[in-house]
Scaffold this active site. Structure first.
Site, mmCIF file in Angstrom:
data_model
loop_
_atom_site.group_PDB
_atom_site.id
_atom_site.type_symbol
_atom_site.label_atom_id
_atom_site.label_comp_id
_atom_site.label_asym_id
_atom_site.label_seq_id
_atom_site.Cartn_x
_atom_site.Cartn_y
_atom_site.Cartn_z
ATOM 1 N N ARG A 1 5.138 -13.152 -53.167
ATOM 2 C CA ARG A 1 4.398 -11.825 -53.487
ATOM 3 C C ARG A 1 3.544 -12.193 -54.720
ATOM 4 N NH1 ARG A 1 5.719 -10.233 -49.212
ATOM 5 N NH2 ARG A 1 6.780 -8.347 -48.647
ATOM 6 N N GLU B 1 -3.341 -6.802 -55.122
ATOM 7 C CA GLU B 1 -3.504 -6.974 -53.565
ATOM 8 C C GLU B 1 -4.080 -5.917 -52.819
ATOM 9 O OE1 GLU B 1 -1.032 -8.726 -49.871
ATOM 10 O OE2 GLU B 1 -0.961 -9.911 -51.779
ATOM 11 N N HIS C 1 -3.329 -12.716 -47.306
ATOM 12 C CA HIS C 1 -2.224 -12.571 -46.964
ATOM 13 C C HIS C 1 -1.902 -12.762 -45.374
ATOM 14 C CE1 HIS C 1 1.620 -10.183 -48.244
ATOM 15 N NE2 HIS C 1 1.815 -10.878 -47.524
#
Length: 303
Positions: A216, A245, A264
């Site tokens: 993450r 993000e 991602h």
């Protein structure tokens, strides 16, 4: 026992429930939920006193922890380990791209051999958070003859790792950072791991080492990373996750020649649904049989 798939019904997940021998039902009559298509903010719409178990779709459940949706009396399972091989494959791709400077050549726009091309063979790879993804990555790295240094929560030796330290072993973490050619971040996002890789950690890394984050974005101090890359204090960074993000257009990481960013995509939806369906089928079978569930969440630990 009836199980509800929602808030968004997914045919593959519904079929997985049926394949395990369970009956589909509405949220109101279900004793278990296979959650998909929304975050914890909608959980109150579906939760009731008869819910015993909730299967979450992601390995990282920080939003559920922060929202307080993990209610007592309900067993929650994450998808931890479900996507390990897919994410490990992407991690290896990022590492190989970095060693071979593929990102530099892709941006060059002309026939020119870049400096800094290396080999993964014989390198030392440090894994911060050697859980399912880390173990899958170690298997993929075996043909390269790398030396693996690992950190996990317990400090219990990780198969395939040359050394393993517990996450709270400061000297062990320091040895991993200073001795690795690649530092792979694969730990869960919790309050304890926020900005795990900060300016101090980056300063310990070799000046030609690569940081690879597939966990993450919150585990890495983005500003500190940008500074280290711009100053040439780090060989490079390969990031599938970022903080913030999505990474906004014009962010320095997009133009940083030592950075490789993927949006991602280590676990794209095309691969996610089939893998999640397999986990749903197995956990539904276990739920019906009264067996231990895979990926059961420890609310105190945050994952």
């Amino acid at each position: 026992m009836k199980i509800h798939v929602g808030p968004v019904a997914v045919p593959e997940l519904e079929e997985a429930v049926r394949a395990a021998g369970a009956e589909l039902g509405s949220a109101e009559e279900a004793s278990a939920l296979v959650w998909f298509g929304a975050g914890p903010e909608r959980f109150a719409e579906f939760a009731h006193s008869g819910i015993e178990w909730v299967q979450l779709p992601a390995a990282g459940i920080e939003s559920w922890v922060e929202s307080g949706a993990l209610r007592g009396g309900i067993r929650f399972t994450s998808a931890a380990g479900t996507y390990a091989e897919t994410v490990a494959e992407h991690t290896l791709a990022l590492m190989l791209a970095g060693t071979r400077q593929l990102h530099t050549m892709a941006r060059a726009g002309r026939w020119e051999q870049p400096e800094g091309i290396r080999s993964l063979f014989g390198a030392t790879v440090g894994i911060l958070g050697a859980g399912g993804i880390g173990r899958a990555l170690i298997r993929l790295l075996a043909p390269f003859g790398v030396r693996v240094l690992a950190v996990n929560r317990s400090g219990k030796p990780v198969d395939g790792a040359d050394r393993t330290w517990a996450a709270d072993d400061a000297e062990g973490v320091r040895e991993l950072l200073t001795g690795s050619d690649f530092v792979v971040v694969a730990a869960p996002a919790t309050a304890a791991t926020a900005k795990l890789v900060d300016a101090g950690a980056l300063a310990l890394m070799k000046p030609d080492a690569w940081l690879v984050n597939v966990a993450r974005g919150s585990l890495v101090d983005t500003d500190a990373l940008v500074d280290a890359l711009a100053a040439g204090r780090l060989g490079g960074a390969a990031l599938d996750v970022t903080d913030p993000e999505p990474l906004p257009a014009g962010h320095p990481l997009f133009s940083e020649p030592r950075a490789l960013v993927s949006p991602h995509t280590a676990n794209p939806k095309s691969l996610l649904i089939p893998a999640l369906a397999r986990r749903v089928e197995e956990n539904t079978r276990r739920y019906l049989a009264g067996e231990p569930l895979l990926g059961e969440v420890d609310p105190a630990a945050g994952y």
